[in-house]
Design a protein around this motif. Structure first.
Motif, PDB file in Angstrom:
ATOM      1  N   ALA A 158       0.984  -1.338  -0.161  1.00  0.00           N
ATOM      2  CA  ALA A 158      -0.316  -0.219  -0.216  1.00  0.00           C
ATOM      3  C   ALA A 158       0.686   1.204   0.053  1.00  0.00           C
ATOM      4  N   ARG A 159       2.093   1.687   0.560  1.00  0.00           N
ATOM      5  CA  ARG A 159       2.463   2.802   1.073  1.00  0.00           C
ATOM      6  C   ARG A 159       3.445   2.691  -0.333  1.00  0.00           C
ATOM      7  N   HIS A 160       4.149   1.651  -0.596  1.00  0.00           N
ATOM      8  CA  HIS A 160       5.192   1.388  -1.838  1.00  0.00           C
ATOM      9  C   HIS A 160       4.405   2.076  -2.981  1.00  0.00           C
ATOM     10  N   ASP A 198       9.972  -9.430   5.647  1.00  0.00           N
ATOM     11  CA  ASP A 198      11.344  -8.904   6.835  1.00  0.00           C
ATOM     12  C   ASP A 198      10.969  -7.732   7.028  1.00  0.00           C
ATOM     13  N   LEU A 199      10.772  -7.314   5.447  1.00  0.00           N
ATOM     14  CA  LEU A 199      11.006  -5.889   5.059  1.00  0.00           C
ATOM     15  C   LEU A 199       9.763  -5.504   5.964  1.00  0.00           C
ATOM     16  N   GLY A 200       8.322  -5.813   5.587  1.00  0.00           N
ATOM     17  CA  GLY A 200       7.871  -4.809   7.373  1.00  0.00           C
ATOM     18  C   GLY A 200       7.716  -5.142   8.862  1.00  0.00           C
ATOM     19  N   THR A 202      10.153  -5.847  10.067  1.00  0.00           N
ATOM     20  CA  THR A 202      12.112  -5.184  10.145  1.00  0.00           C
ATOM     21  C   THR A 202      11.468  -3.672   9.932  1.00  0.00           C
ATOM     22  N   LEU A 203      11.413  -2.926   8.495  1.00  0.00           N
ATOM     23  CA  LEU A 203      12.237  -1.626   8.208  1.00  0.00           C
ATOM     24  C   LEU A 203      10.141  -1.270   8.229  1.00  0.00           C
ATOM     25  N   CYS A 204       9.621  -1.198   7.655  1.00  0.00           N
ATOM     26  CA  CYS A 204       8.509  -1.009   7.220  1.00  0.00           C
ATOM     27  C   CYS A 204       7.053  -0.827   8.073  1.00  0.00           C
ATOM     28  N   THR A 205       7.646  -1.065   9.155  1.00  0.00           N
ATOM     29  CA  THR A 205       6.580  -0.443  10.023  1.00  0.00           C
ATOM     30  C   THR A 205       5.096  -0.217  10.123  1.00  0.00           C
ATOM     31  N   ASN A 208       6.722   4.858  13.105  1.00  0.00           N
ATOM     32  CA  ASN A 208       7.928   5.009  12.223  1.00  0.00           C
ATOM     33  C   ASN A 208       8.537   4.388  10.669  1.00  0.00           C
ATOM     34  N   PRO A 209       8.067   4.004   9.958  1.00  0.00           N
ATOM     35  CA  PRO A 209       8.923   3.023   9.322  1.00  0.00           C
ATOM     36  C   PRO A 209      10.950   4.114   9.006  1.00  0.00           C
ATOM     37  N   ALA A 210      11.754   2.964   9.012  1.00  0.00           N
ATOM     38  CA  ALA A 210      13.165   3.225   8.443  1.00  0.00           C
ATOM     39  C   ALA A 210      13.394   3.137   7.077  1.00  0.00           C
ATOM     40  N   CYS A 211      12.628   4.898   6.700  1.00  0.00           N
ATOM     41  CA  CYS A 211      12.556   4.608   4.680  1.00  0.00           C
ATOM     42  C   CYS A 211      14.558   5.140   4.430  1.00  0.00           C
ATOM     43  N   GLU A 212      14.986   5.611   5.328  1.00  0.00           N
ATOM     44  CA  GLU A 212      16.427   6.313   5.064  1.00  0.00           C
ATOM     45  C   GLU A 212      17.161   4.997   4.653  1.00  0.00           C
ATOM     46  N   ARG A 213      16.698   3.602   5.911  1.00  0.00           N
ATOM     47  CA  ARG A 213      17.185   2.384   5.312  1.00  0.00           C
ATOM     48  C   ARG A 213      16.488   1.265   4.603  1.00  0.00           C
ATOM     49  N   CYS A 214      15.680   1.677   3.889  1.00  0.00           N
ATOM     50  CA  CYS A 214      14.507   0.841   2.473  1.00  0.00           C
ATOM     51  C   CYS A 214      15.300   0.979   1.722  1.00  0.00           C
ATOM     52  N   PRO A 215      15.365  -0.525   1.167  1.00  0.00           N
ATOM     53  CA  PRO A 215      15.288  -0.538  -0.566  1.00  0.00           C
ATOM     54  C   PRO A 215      14.513  -0.171  -1.146  1.00  0.00           C
ATOM     55  N   LEU A 216      13.480  -0.154  -0.578  1.00  0.00           N
ATOM     56  CA  LEU A 216      12.284   0.713  -1.439  1.00  0.00           C
ATOM     57  C   LEU A 216      12.390   1.815  -1.630  1.00  0.00           C
ATOM     58  N   SER A 217      13.135   2.547  -1.091  1.00  0.00           N
ATOM     59  CA  SER A 217      12.463   3.734  -0.724  1.00  0.00           C
ATOM     60  C   SER A 217      12.987   4.967  -2.142  1.00  0.00           C
ATOM     61  N   ARG A 218      13.666   4.767  -3.074  1.00  0.00           N
ATOM     62  CA  ARG A 218      13.544   5.669  -4.638  1.00  0.00           C
ATOM     63  C   ARG A 218      12.117   5.147  -5.219  1.00  0.00           C
ATOM     64  N   SER A 219      11.354   3.992  -5.427  1.00  0.00           N
ATOM     65  CA  SER A 219      10.424   3.923  -6.158  1.00  0.00           C
ATOM     66  C   SER A 219       9.318   4.559  -5.380  1.00  0.00           C
ATOM     67  N   CYS A 220       9.066   4.502  -3.597  1.00  0.00           N
ATOM     68  CA  CYS A 220       8.198   4.119  -2.819  1.00  0.00           C
ATOM     69  C   CYS A 220       7.620   5.422  -2.734  1.00  0.00           C
ATOM     70  N   ILE A 221       5.790   5.746  -3.323  1.00  0.00           N
ATOM     71  CA  ILE A 221       5.198   5.985  -3.837  1.00  0.00           C
ATOM     72  C   ILE A 221       4.592   6.893  -1.921  1.00  0.00           C
ATOM     73  N   ALA A 222       4.629   6.881  -0.782  1.00  0.00           N
ATOM     74  CA  ALA A 222       4.527   7.038   0.300  1.00  0.00           C
ATOM     75  C   ALA A 222       5.304   7.848   0.843  1.00  0.00           C
ATOM     76  N   ARG A 223       6.761   7.146   0.550  1.00  0.00           N
ATOM     77  CA  ARG A 223       7.762   7.996   1.195  1.00  0.00           C
ATOM     78  C   ARG A 223       8.107   8.959  -0.119  1.00  0.00           C
ATOM     79  N   ARG A 224       8.229   9.074  -1.150  1.00  0.00           N
ATOM     80  CA  ARG A 224       8.088  10.490  -2.111  1.00  0.00           C
ATOM     81  C   ARG A 224       7.314  11.804  -1.744  1.00  0.00           C
ATOM     82  N   ARG A 227       3.215   9.954   2.735  1.00  0.00           N
ATOM     83  CA  ARG A 227       2.468  10.105   3.509  1.00  0.00           C
ATOM     84  C   ARG A 227       2.596   8.387   3.933  1.00  0.00           C
ATOM     85  N   GLN A 228       4.033   8.694   4.616  1.00  0.00           N
ATOM     86  CA  GLN A 228       4.494   6.807   4.816  1.00  0.00           C
ATOM     87  C   GLN A 228       3.068   6.681   6.262  1.00  0.00           C
ATOM     88  N   HIS A 229       3.072   7.798   7.054  1.00  0.00           N
ATOM     89  CA  HIS A 229       1.784   7.869   7.768  1.00  0.00           C
ATOM     90  C   HIS A 229       0.770   7.465   8.127  1.00  0.00           C
TER      91      HIS A 229
END
Ligand code: SF4
Length: 368
Positions: A158-160, A198-200, A202-205, A208-224, A227-229
């Motif tokens: 949903a986030r990505h 595992d991503l969901g 440990t990082l995409c919790t 407070n998702p840890a977007c700065e360490r996420c391998p999907l951060s460049r393509s993730c719409i919520a991050r861009r 709207r992660q929250h």
């Protein structure tokens, strides 16, 4: 149902990129030493997937180890009394999961000659196993290509992909399943499935998702879009009701307390618990039928417990019993002593209450 081909077109290309990024990430950052990842088999993965529903990995691990030691295979689980299964589950919560595991093990023994089914439809039809869990078992244990959509994966997708709408609504759910299907690769399915889970976790919790360490951060719409929250859209929950009940703690001189087996259906189904009543008067009437029981009933400090949809408030009523064996129905009642508990499954709040009752030097401490 057999393993399906990936979805065609743009969604498939985006899915393939996501899958590859997650597989690469998992090689260095994923979880590789979980107990169910050793000697992987459909049975071991099944038990882990059921235990992990609504429960965190760190909580599950000791329960899983004990469960596997006692029930190393389907035959052992199917042949065990339900009481013993519930006993090993005590404290893990959501006891319908344990009852379903036991029922499913019996079904596998009787209808599948004791072998865990390899067909998706047969796996998904086992009690307590739905589409996502069946997919996870076959993907993780057998490397078959089936998408999954547990809570963690739903959140990642949903986030990505910026999926709006209540994830429980039919059309949103259908879209998420399509996306999950598009992301599931034909090769390395087990690795990908473990990676997205595992991503969901440990990082995409949730918070407070840890977007700065996420391998999907460049393509993730919520991050861009920051709207992660807001994604996935939180479900509208009605106000939580509170339910009040009374429970009788009839105690013998040696400290043992009378327990009653709860009905299979309903909360704490099949577990052993203090007899429950809608009112103190009903508890008092019950007490008159209990051999050797002596009024009065003394109300103790409330026990509060949160279930998924409501809060339960229990008022324990303490009474003393002089008859060492008196019990209304020996098949449904047992005298329980915390120092010699036996293999009975008890709800965790009741177990804690009984420990407190046994260790309180004075009754006043129980009123606080
Ligand atoms: S970038 Fe952030 S929100 Fe997006 S998938 Fe990764 S952890 Fe989740």
């Amino acid at each position: 149902m057999t393993a399906r081909s990936p979805a065609p077109g743009r969604a498939a290309r985006a899915g393939a990129r996501l899958a590859q990024a997650l597989i690469d990430w998992h090689g260095t950052c994923g979880r590789h030493d979980l107990p169910w990842q050793r000697q992987r088999s459909p049975y071991r993965v099944w038990v882990s997937e059921i235990m992990l529903q609504q429960t965190q990995v760190s909580t599950v691990i000791p329960y899983y180890e004990r469960f596997m030691q006692r029930f190393p295979d389907v035959a052992a689980l199917a042949g065990a009394p339900l009481d013993e299964v519930l006993h090993l589950w005590s404290g893990l919560g959501y006891y319908a999961r344990a009852r379903n595991l036991h029922r499913a093990a019996i079904q596998i023994r009787d209808a599948h000659a004791g072998r865990f089914p390899s067909d998706f439809v047969a796996v998904a039809a086992l009690p307590g196993v739905g589409r996502s869990t069946a997919g996870a078992i076959l993907a993780l244990a057998c490397g078959e290509r089936f998408p999954i959509l547990d809570g963690n994966v739903r959140r990642v997708l949903a986030r990505h992909f910026g999926v709006e709408g209540d994830p429980a609504a039919r059309d949103t759910l259908a879209r998420l399943w399509d996306l999950s299907d598009a992301c599931t690769p034909s090769e390395q399915v087990a690795l990908y499935t473990q990676a997205v889970m595992d991503l969901g976790a440990t990082l995409c919790t949730r918070r407070n998702p840890a977007c700065e360490r996420c391998p999907l951060s460049r393509s993730c719409i919520a991050r861009r879009t920051g709207r992660q929250h807001e994604l996935p859209v939180p479900r509208r929950r009605p106000e939580r009701p509170r339910r009040s009940v009374f429970m009788l703690a009839a105690q013998r001189a040696d400290g043992a307390v009378l327990l009653e087996r709860r009905p299979e259906r309903g909360i704490w189904g099949g577990l052993w618990c203090l007899p429950e009543f809608a009112s103190a008067a009903a508890a008092a009437a019950y007490l008159t039928r209990l051999p050797g029981a002596t009024p009065p009933l003394s109300p103790l400090a409330h026990i509060e417990h949160a279930f998924t949809h409501f809060d339960l408030v229990i008022t324990p009523l303490l009474a003393h019993c002089s008859d060492p064996d008196g019990a209304p129905d020996p098949a449904q009642h047992a005298w329980y002593h915390v120092s010699a508990p036996g293999a009975l499954g008890l709800p965790a709040p009741i177990q804690r209450f009984l420990q407190r009752l046994a260790s309180a030097p004075t009754q006043t401490q129980l009123f606080e």
